[in-house]
Design a protein around this motif. Structure first.
Motif, PDB file in Angstrom:
ATOM      1  N   LEU A  81      -0.413  74.674  34.236  1.00 38.16           N
ATOM      2  CA  LEU A  81       0.980  74.466  34.618  1.00 38.16           C
ATOM      3  C   LEU A  81       1.724  73.808  33.463  1.00 38.16           C
ATOM      4  CD1 LEU A  81       0.699  73.071  38.269  1.00 38.16           C
ATOM      5  CD2 LEU A  81       1.234  75.406  37.564  1.00 38.16           C
ATOM      6  N   ASP A  82       2.994  74.134  33.328  1.00 31.85           N
ATOM      7  CA  ASP A  82       3.850  73.504  32.321  1.00 31.85           C
ATOM      8  C   ASP A  82       4.877  72.639  33.048  1.00 31.85           C
ATOM      9  OD1 ASP A  82       5.494  72.733  30.283  1.00 31.85           O
ATOM     10  OD2 ASP A  82       6.137  74.752  29.708  1.00 31.85           O
ATOM     11  N   LEU A  83       4.718  71.324  32.923  1.00 31.48           N
ATOM     12  CA  LEU A  83       5.665  70.387  33.527  1.00 31.48           C
ATOM     13  C   LEU A  83       6.299  69.505  32.451  1.00 31.48           C
ATOM     14  CD1 LEU A  83       3.637  69.410  36.720  1.00 31.48           C
ATOM     15  CD2 LEU A  83       5.528  71.031  36.544  1.00 31.48           C
ATOM     16  N   ASP A  84       6.323  70.018  31.219  1.00 32.28           N
ATOM     17  CA  ASP A  84       6.889  69.289  30.089  1.00 32.28           C
ATOM     18  C   ASP A  84       8.389  69.087  30.293  1.00 32.28           C
ATOM     19  OD1 ASP A  84       7.943  68.556  27.494  1.00 32.28           O
ATOM     20  OD2 ASP A  84       6.068  69.281  26.632  1.00 32.28           O
ATOM     21  N   LEU A  85       8.841  67.860  30.095  1.00 35.84           N
ATOM     22  CA  LEU A  85      10.253  67.540  30.271  1.00 35.84           C
ATOM     23  C   LEU A  85      11.144  68.315  29.306  1.00 35.84           C
ATOM     24  CD1 LEU A  85      10.063  63.659  30.697  1.00 35.84           C
ATOM     25  CD2 LEU A  85      10.749  65.289  32.445  1.00 35.84           C
ATOM     26  N   GLU A  86      10.598  68.667  28.142  1.00 38.65           N
ATOM     27  CA  GLU A  86      11.422  69.291  27.116  1.00 38.65           C
ATOM     28  C   GLU A  86      11.428  70.815  27.201  1.00 38.65           C
ATOM     29  OE1 GLU A  86      13.162  67.240  25.524  1.00 38.65           O
ATOM     30  OE2 GLU A  86      12.065  65.386  25.914  1.00 38.65           O
ATOM     31  N   THR A  87      10.603  71.402  28.069  1.00 40.00           N
ATOM     32  CA  THR A  87      10.546  72.857  28.201  1.00 40.00           C
ATOM     33  C   THR A  87      11.812  73.391  28.863  1.00 40.00           C
ATOM     34  OG1 THR A  87       8.133  72.811  28.388  1.00 40.00           O
ATOM     35  CG2 THR A  87       9.235  74.807  29.153  1.00 40.00           C
ATOM     36  N   ASP A  88      12.282  74.536  28.401  1.00 46.20           N
ATOM     37  CA  ASP A  88      13.418  75.185  29.052  1.00 46.20           C
ATOM     38  C   ASP A  88      13.077  75.431  30.523  1.00 46.20           C
ATOM     39  OD1 ASP A  88      15.958  76.938  29.027  1.00 46.20           O
ATOM     40  OD2 ASP A  88      14.410  78.316  29.754  1.00 46.20           O
ATOM     41  N   PRO A  89      13.924  74.991  31.454  1.00 44.77           N
ATOM     42  CA  PRO A  89      13.586  75.098  32.881  1.00 44.77           C
ATOM     43  C   PRO A  89      13.286  76.517  33.345  1.00 44.77           C
ATOM     44  CG  PRO A  89      15.430  73.601  32.582  1.00 44.77           C
ATOM     45  CD  PRO A  89      15.174  74.232  31.243  1.00 44.77           C
ATOM     46  N   ALA A  90      14.046  77.500  32.862  1.00 43.34           N
ATOM     47  CA  ALA A  90      13.808  78.881  33.290  1.00 43.34           C
ATOM     48  C   ALA A  90      12.456  79.378  32.789  1.00 43.34           C
ATOM     49  CB  ALA A  90      14.934  79.781  32.779  1.00 43.34           C
ATOM     50  N   ALA A  91      12.119  79.054  31.542  1.00 41.88           N
ATOM     51  CA  ALA A  91      10.828  79.468  30.993  1.00 41.88           C
ATOM     52  C   ALA A  91       9.689  78.760  31.711  1.00 41.88           C
ATOM     53  CB  ALA A  91      10.789  79.161  29.494  1.00 41.88           C
ATOM     54  N   ARG A  92       9.906  77.499  32.045  1.00 42.59           N
ATOM     55  CA  ARG A  92       8.883  76.728  32.752  1.00 42.59           C
ATOM     56  C   ARG A  92       8.605  77.338  34.125  1.00 42.59           C
ATOM     57  NH1 ARG A  92      10.880  71.242  32.665  1.00 42.59           N
ATOM     58  NH2 ARG A  92      12.190  71.855  34.409  1.00 42.59           N
ATOM     59  N   THR A  93       9.654  77.660  34.855  1.00 37.88           N
ATOM     60  CA  THR A  93       9.480  78.257  36.179  1.00 37.88           C
ATOM     61  C   THR A  93       8.801  79.620  36.086  1.00 37.88           C
ATOM     62  OG1 THR A  93      11.380  77.082  37.108  1.00 37.88           O
ATOM     63  CG2 THR A  93      10.708  79.108  38.215  1.00 37.88           C
ATOM     64  N   ALA A  94       9.203  80.421  35.117  1.00 41.55           N
ATOM     65  CA  ALA A  94       8.606  81.753  34.947  1.00 41.55           C
ATOM     66  C   ALA A  94       7.101  81.634  34.710  1.00 41.55           C
ATOM     67  CB  ALA A  94       9.277  82.484  33.793  1.00 41.55           C
ATOM     68  N   TYR A  95       6.712  80.667  33.895  1.00 40.12           N
ATOM     69  CA  TYR A  95       5.285  80.486  33.597  1.00 40.12           C
ATOM     70  C   TYR A  95       4.534  79.952  34.815  1.00 40.12           C
ATOM     71  CZ  TYR A  95       1.007  78.786  31.393  1.00 40.12           C
ATOM     72  OH  TYR A  95      -0.305  78.560  31.075  1.00 40.12           O
ATOM     73  N   ASN A  96       5.058  78.921  35.441  1.00 42.16           N
ATOM     74  CA  ASN A  96       4.340  78.271  36.538  1.00 42.16           C
ATOM     75  C   ASN A  96       4.187  79.172  37.751  1.00 42.16           C
ATOM     76  OD1 ASN A  96       4.059  75.916  35.048  1.00 42.16           O
ATOM     77  ND2 ASN A  96       5.909  74.980  35.875  1.00 42.16           N
ATOM     78  N   VAL A  97       5.265  79.809  38.158  1.00 40.00           N
ATOM     79  CA  VAL A  97       5.226  80.624  39.376  1.00 40.00           C
ATOM     80  C   VAL A  97       4.474  81.916  39.142  1.00 40.00           C
ATOM     81  CG1 VAL A  97       6.625  81.823  41.093  1.00 40.00           C
ATOM     82  CG2 VAL A  97       7.345  79.578  40.262  1.00 40.00           C
ATOM     83  N   ARG A  98       4.788  82.602  38.048  1.00 47.63           N
ATOM     84  CA  ARG A  98       4.099  83.858  37.769  1.00 47.63           C
ATOM     85  C   ARG A  98       2.613  83.625  37.528  1.00 47.63           C
ATOM     86  NH1 ARG A  98       3.647  88.937  39.151  1.00 47.63           N
ATOM     87  NH2 ARG A  98       2.804  90.246  37.479  1.00 47.63           N
ATOM     88  N   GLY A  99       2.283  82.547  36.834  1.00 47.72           N
ATOM     89  CA  GLY A  99       0.882  82.233  36.590  1.00 47.72           C
ATOM     90  C   GLY A  99       0.116  82.003  37.874  1.00 47.72           C
ATOM     91  N   THR A 100       0.702  81.251  38.795  1.00 47.53           N
ATOM     92  CA  THR A 100       0.031  80.979  40.071  1.00 47.53           C
ATOM     93  C   THR A 100      -0.113  82.260  40.889  1.00 47.53           C
ATOM     94  OG1 THR A 100       0.940  78.738  40.076  1.00 47.53           O
ATOM     95  CG2 THR A 100       0.095  79.589  42.164  1.00 47.53           C
ATOM     96  N   GLN A 101       0.946  83.083  40.921  1.00 47.58           N
ATOM     97  CA  GLN A 101       0.857  84.364  41.634  1.00 47.58           C
ATOM     98  C   GLN A 101      -0.282  85.217  41.088  1.00 47.58           C
ATOM     99  OE1 GLN A 101       4.886  85.707  40.847  1.00 47.58           O
ATOM    100  NE2 GLN A 101       5.480  85.429  42.997  1.00 47.58           N
ATOM    101  N   THR A 102      -0.378  85.299  39.778  1.00 45.12           N
ATOM    102  CA  THR A 102      -1.395  86.135  39.148  1.00 45.12           C
ATOM    103  C   THR A 102      -2.796  85.621  39.436  1.00 45.12           C
ATOM    104  OG1 THR A 102       0.162  86.688  37.375  1.00 45.12           O
ATOM    105  CG2 THR A 102      -2.173  87.132  36.955  1.00 45.12           C
TER     106      THR A 102
END
Length: 370
Positions: free
Chosen positions: A91-112
């Motif tokens: 999971l990417d919960l980095d404060l400095e990560t772009d929020p849209a990119a963070r959500t795309a990684y976290n949600v899609r990763g979990t789905q996969t």
């Protein structure tokens, strides 16, 4: 990048004690952070037969079997074949990560990972979110049970992603009969972590919102890993909250830390936090502030009933956190270099930023009335 030589692995297997007949466990996000700590823990126990480590780079644990790929890659299903349990920690919960990119990684990763686990015939997936999903609200019970309603909103950093992961966890057993999903929800996580809540203790003054009722409960990463191991070994399942026993009142935190408070009216604090985030001066949205205002302490009763106990107290974890952040300077959630903090006067800078935002807001209201 490849796994150890097959002959080497075979030699290791021959030297493995007969007791090592437990599950084959796959860990995503295994190269760093909690994933790396859990991987090292699992390879060291006789209750786990083998650990399959998955990440975008190879980690340091030579005893694990490594696969290098992005968790969003459907090819992960092949890498999971033969495993009994998957612990998804990529999971990417980095404060400095772009929020849209963070959500795309976290949600899609979990789905996969959930879909791939079902396709690979795996019977158990362990996910890790946060006790933040319960929400920080003035009428929260102290402590909250695991079955308490998830009342958080998507206004705090990463919480929207965690709520979506919780929804995926609830839907997965219906979509994939036979798949068991366990969700572990730690309190304020400490031990090499960097979050809006750990940065709270990097400020020269602890911001306290007038009329709020903070209650601080921590979770050391070592205790989180031991709780994850309980879930892996099927000693407990369902939704699990994990943290130190009990909690600390704000006054206790101030006494233990030696950091004095800076108290502000709610309207000023929340309005300023929103304004500062909107204009890019702080990575933390105003929603993060709620978690320093109201309680979200969890009981951890399911783990306790299964025989698990935290090895760390809130006082001990707070002491470690203060040692970790020593020398760091944060103003309104934004890290400053030592030179910047000294020049600006960190406490004065905090007050100035909050005051400036409040002044701007009042000026705009005045113009609207004209």
């Amino acid at each position: 990048m490849s796994s150890p030589d097959p002959q080497v692995r075979a030699a290791r297997n021959r030297s493995t004690p007969p007791a090592a007949r437990g599950p084959v466990v796959a860990v995503t996000g295994a190269a760093s952070g909690i994933g790396a700590l859990l991987t090292e823990r699992l390879v060291a126990t006789d209750e786990v037969k083998q650990v399959v480590a998955i990440d975008e780079r190879r980690g340091d644990c030579a005893e694990a079997q490594w696969h290098i790929l992005d968790v969003r890659d459907p090819a992960i299903a092949e890498k999971l074949r033969g495993a009994d349990v998957v612990v998804h920690l990529a999971l990417d919960l980095d404060l400095e990560t772009d929020p849209a990119a963070r959500t795309a990684y976290n949600v899609r990763g979990t789905q996969t990972v959930l879909t791939a686990a079902a396709a690979a015939g795996i019977h158990r997936v362990v996910l890790c979110t946060s006790a933040m999903v319960y929400g920080a609200l003035p009428d929260n019970e102290l402590p909250l049970s695991e079955d308490a309603e998830l009342r958080a909103t998507a206004e705090a950093t990463g919480v929207g992603d965690l709520l979506e992961i919780e929804r995926l966890a609830r839907r997965a057993p219906r979509a994939h009969p036979g798949l068991n999903v366990t969700v572990v929800r730690p309190a304020v996580l400490v031990g090499g972590t960097d979050t809006a809540l750990t940065r709270y203790f990097e400020s020269p003054r602890l911001l306290v919102v007038a009329g709020s009722r903070p209650a601080w409960q921590f979770c050391h990463v070592e205790d989180l890993c031991s709780a994850l191991e309980y879930a892996v070994l099927e000693k407990v399942d369902g939704e699990l909250a994990v943290g130190c026993d009990g909690w600390l009142e704000q006054e206790e935190v101030e006494e233990l830390s030696g950091i004095r408070r800076m108290e502000l009216p709610s309207a000023v604090a929340l309005g300023a936090a929103a304004r500062l985030h909107r204009i890019g001066l702080t990575p933390s949205p105003a929603g993060d502030l709620a978690y320093t205002m109201y309680p979200w302490v969890v009981s951890g009763s399911r783990l306790h009933d299964a025989g698990w106990r935290p090895q760390w107290t809130n006082e001990d974890v707070l002491a470690e956190l203060l040692e970790e952040v020593s020398g760091r300077h944060t103003v309104a959630g934004r890290r400053l270099g030592r030179k910047d903090a000294t020049a600006a006067g960190a406490a004065g800078a905090t007050v100035a930023l909050l005051g400036a935002a409040a002044v701007v807001r009042r000026a705009r209201k005045a113009r609207r009335r004209i």
